[in-house]
Design a protein around this motif. Sequence first.
Motif, short mmCIF file in Angstrom:
data_model
loop_
_atom_site.label_atom_id
_atom_site.label_comp_id
_atom_site.label_asym_id
_atom_site.label_seq_id
_atom_site.Cartn_x
_atom_site.Cartn_y
_atom_site.Cartn_z
N THR A 220 0.44 -1.36 -0.13
CA THR A 220 0.04 -0.13 -0.14
C THR A 220 1.12 1.10 -0.04
OG1 THR A 220 -1.98 -1.66 1.32
CG2 THR A 220 -1.77 0.90 1.47
N ASN A 221 0.18 2.33 -0.43
CA ASN A 221 1.18 3.50 -0.13
C ASN A 221 0.20 4.65 0.27
OD1 ASN A 221 2.72 2.89 -2.34
ND2 ASN A 221 1.60 3.72 -4.30
N TYR A 222 1.02 5.31 0.85
CA TYR A 222 -0.08 6.35 2.07
C TYR A 222 0.25 7.74 2.18
CZ TYR A 222 0.10 1.62 4.62
OH TYR A 222 -0.09 0.19 4.81
N GLY A 223 -0.33 8.45 1.90
CA GLY A 223 0.22 9.88 1.65
C GLY A 223 -1.18 10.34 0.39
N GLU A 224 -0.37 12.19 0.55
CA GLU A 224 -1.87 12.77 -0.43
C GLU A 224 -1.37 12.65 -1.63
OE1 GLU A 224 -3.59 17.10 -1.13
OE2 GLU A 224 -1.95 17.11 0.46
N ASN A 225 -2.68 12.08 -2.81
CA ASN A 225 -2.15 11.34 -4.06
C ASN A 225 -1.38 10.54 -3.87
OD1 ASN A 225 -3.43 13.71 -5.53
ND2 ASN A 225 -1.66 15.21 -4.25
N ALA A 226 -1.71 8.88 -3.10
CA ALA A 226 -1.29 7.96 -3.13
C ALA A 226 -1.32 7.38 -4.51
CB ALA A 226 -1.29 7.41 -2.25
N GLU A 227 -2.41 7.51 -4.61
CA GLU A 227 -2.49 6.11 -5.93
C GLU A 227 -1.47 7.45 -7.15
OE1 GLU A 227 -4.71 10.55 -6.29
OE2 GLU A 227 -4.83 8.28 -4.76
N ARG A 228 -0.91 7.93 -7.46
CA ARG A 228 -0.16 8.86 -8.52
C ARG A 228 1.14 8.16 -8.24
NH1 ARG A 228 -3.19 8.93 -11.32
NH2 ARG A 228 -1.33 9.63 -12.81
N TYR A 229 1.00 7.07 -6.92
CA TYR A 229 2.64 6.73 -7.07
C TYR A 229 2.79 4.88 -6.94
CZ TYR A 229 4.14 11.48 -5.47
OH TYR A 229 4.86 12.36 -5.65
N THR A 230 4.00 4.03 -7.05
CA THR A 230 3.94 2.87 -7.20
C THR A 230 5.15 2.15 -6.94
OG1 THR A 230 3.46 0.97 -8.02
CG2 THR A 230 4.41 2.65 -9.81
N TRP A 451 0.52 3.30 11.33
CA TRP A 451 1.62 4.34 11.86
C TRP A 451 1.70 5.24 10.70
CZ3 TRP A 451 4.54 6.62 14.77
CH2 TRP A 451 5.57 7.45 14.43
N LEU A 452 1.42 4.35 9.14
CA LEU A 452 1.71 5.01 8.13
C LEU A 452 1.12 5.43 7.58
CD1 LEU A 452 3.92 2.27 6.24
CD2 LEU A 452 5.19 3.95 7.59
N TYR A 453 0.11 5.13 7.47
CA TYR A 453 -1.43 6.50 7.59
C TYR A 453 -1.21 7.94 8.58
CZ TYR A 453 -5.65 8.40 7.29
OH TYR A 453 -7.15 8.50 7.02
N ALA A 454 -0.88 8.10 9.53
CA ALA A 454 -1.34 9.36 10.38
C ALA A 454 -0.11 9.63 10.53
CB ALA A 454 -1.19 7.93 12.33
N ILE A 455 1.65 9.34 9.64
CA ILE A 455 2.71 9.76 9.97
C ILE A 455 2.70 11.00 8.12
CG2 ILE A 455 3.84 8.94 11.67
CD1 ILE A 455 5.56 7.58 9.40
N THR A 456 1.59 10.41 6.93
CA THR A 456 1.11 10.43 6.38
C THR A 456 0.17 11.73 5.99
OG1 THR A 456 0.11 9.02 5.19
CG2 THR A 456 2.38 9.27 5.13
N GLN A 457 -0.22 11.61 7.63
CA GLN A 457 -1.56 13.23 7.28
C GLN A 457 -0.87 14.27 7.79
OE1 GLN A 457 -4.39 12.02 6.51
NE2 GLN A 457 -3.24 10.09 5.89
N PRO A 458 -1.00 15.27 7.25
CA PRO A 458 -0.65 16.54 7.53
C PRO A 458 -0.71 16.92 8.91
CG PRO A 458 -2.38 17.26 5.88
CD PRO A 458 -2.63 15.20 6.35
N GLY A 459 0.56 17.66 9.22
CA GLY A 459 0.82 17.31 10.71
C GLY A 459 1.49 16.63 11.19
N GLY A 460 1.21 15.27 10.56
CA GLY A 460 1.26 13.67 11.57
C GLY A 460 2.67 13.78 12.26
N ILE A 461 3.86 14.44 11.45
CA ILE A 461 5.37 13.89 11.86
C ILE A 461 5.02 15.67 12.41
CG2 ILE A 461 7.79 13.66 11.69
CD1 ILE A 461 7.18 11.55 9.53
N PRO A 462 5.32 16.02 13.84
CA PRO A 462 5.83 17.50 13.39
C PRO A 462 6.87 18.20 13.58
CG PRO A 462 4.57 16.89 15.51
CD PRO A 462 5.22 15.31 14.66
N ASP A 463 6.47 19.56 13.08
CA ASP A 463 8.08 20.37 12.48
C ASP A 463 9.59 20.17 13.16
OD1 ASP A 463 6.79 20.71 9.76
OD2 ASP A 463 5.60 22.85 10.78
N ASP A 464 8.65 20.12 14.46
CA ASP A 464 10.01 20.21 15.77
C ASP A 464 10.21 18.77 16.34
OD1 ASP A 464 7.50 19.50 17.34
OD2 ASP A 464 8.06 20.82 18.88
N ILE A 465 10.87 17.88 15.55
CA ILE A 465 10.70 16.96 15.75
C ILE A 465 12.56 16.19 16.10
CG2 ILE A 465 11.56 16.03 13.18
CD1 ILE A 465 11.52 13.23 14.24
N SER A 466 13.49 17.01 15.65
CA SER A 466 14.69 17.44 15.88
C SER A 466 14.42 18.31 17.48
CB SER A 466 15.43 18.35 14.61
OG SER A 466 17.00 18.22 15.12
#
Length: 650
Positions: A220-230, A451-466
């Motif tokens: 499966t592919n995850y994220g916005e427009n995932a159907e355009r990737y393979t 997990w992959l569904y969650a982190i590919t949503q907008p804001g799924g991985i916070p910008d301040d991760i580092s």
Amino acid sequence: MSATAQTTPDTDVFSAFEAKAQAATMENYTALLEELAAYTINDVFDPVQRTLLIVALGNNKTLGVGKRAAGNALAAVEKAAKRATQGEPDGIKGGRGVYSLRDNGVWYSKPTTNGYSEPVCISPHLQVIAETYDTTDGNNGRFIEFKDTRGRLKTWAMPAIFAAGDGVEITKYLRGNGLNFVYGNDKEIIDYLLSSPVTDLMTCSDRTGWVDDVFITPKTNYGENAERYTYQPTSVIDNKIGQAGTLADWQANVARYAQGNPLTMLALSSAFTGALLKQSGMMGFGLHLWSSSSDGKSTTMKTACSVWGSEFWQQWLSTSVGIEGSAYAHNDLFLALDEIGEATAQTVSATAYALANGEGKRRGGRDGNAKITKKWRVVFLSTGEKSLDALMKEAGMVTRAGQEVRMINVRSDAWKHGAFNDLHGMGNGSVFAEMLEANTKKYYGTAGDAWLYAITQPGGIPDDISQAIDAIRETMLPEDASGQVRRVARQFALIAYAGELATKHGITGWKAGEATAAAKECFDSWVDDFGGADGKREHRQVIEAVESFLFSQISRFQGTNLSEGSVYNIKDRVGFVRNRPEEDGAFLVPTAQLVKLAEGYSKEQIIAALRTVDMINAPDKDGKNAINISLRAEDKDLNEPEFGISHPSI
């Protein structure tokens, strides 16, 4: 009379033409056949009338051709007439003919000298949907769909390189996945796929992981427009992503048993960590769970694997052959390697660097130019009965500091019940491990999917991760931590962050802060086993190596109280030993022999380490290391030792 299509045969026309046939001569025979063919092709004469007219021609004594010859001649003229009016059939023009996709499959018309043959069906449904291309323009292909023998619609991202040569890789894959095309039409199938025009484009990748903001896996592919990737691998892959049960099942029967068990929670958190390497800007690394006993380390590894699939791990021995392929197929995911003892120390040493550094060997092509090097990002978990250091020592190799921060040794028997602290009410560690391992076979894969569904949503991985990872690290670090310890602490902090983020997204079922506490407890255990946080690990290793050599190789040192003619009697002499009562005891070693005391370390490393514990003479006021000794023998031509090494045993 012109031939026109009629629904009902005209008896008058037939009677007139029958008379012509009976009176025909060789001069008008060909013209008569052409006229008759026009009538039969346009259904002016039905099959019965056609047969009667052939009989009339055959019975014509003037012609003398016979009924069989007349019938054959008419058939040939009819065929030529059809071809002359047929033209090129509609469809996809390929190098081997013309193809058309119909409701019941792919039809093929073969070119002949006079046009095209009647179309025949050569395959069930098979269609090119889009052209695929990767972001480096190096792995183009075609995205196709087809129906298998059970009528199920399947898709495949076909690398264009598979069409090189005879293209057998294409037909092998299609047959292997259930496309039952007509035997003998392999080349036509390939021609059809390559000739089909497409206007749609898809982005492809031959490795798993992040491409733009989309996460690609074999399933499966995850994220916005995932159907355009393979996912479009160019070789057979061994990636066992799969699912069984629900996320709630996994939480209740697997993840909850990590609570109270720091090592299990650390391992489970590490399974989520690979997908955060890119955003954190960190290199890959691994944890090596080791102990000499059966304490639950393999169960711990299998518990971590349940995040992604059933039997998601590999054996060290099998992976050593294709480590690049394994890492590439688990890029940005998780790689588990069981039983380090099955691999050689040389393989483990090279593998630890390769997996963490994320780059394969550079190889040359036939033209002498370098091939494209495979790259990856991966967090891996290893198990075995020996630590990396012990395995290397057995092979006479030295463990480098760089290896120990890439493949981190974590004792798996440091807890109350081996690898476990809390047995959740069960009788002993073995029963607990058996239960947990059985559950991982029933419930798996749903956590990784969530997990992959969650982190590919907008804001799924916070910008301040580092910054968040650095903050966790600071809570773990002891005072005066060395650079190596700080690097390992950040790796543990990343694992903790992954566990906390998975918890925040509702995946683990744990409480906030539990993953961090577990990671810190495991890190503290590692620091103790590492020998402290002061950064003198390598010095201690050198001192241990020197001491071991002095004890085990004493016969290679010659006493300074020499007898005449004894100077050269010591085989493989390394130096001298001075232990007379009137002198301080010492091993006296020439510069050239110093590196033999600790194989794998340089002279400078050995000197620096021994000076930290005052085991080697300090330089004199001129900065020289020389020690002058008097050998009690007539032969005074020996090179004088430069270093005096003391040891309590002398």
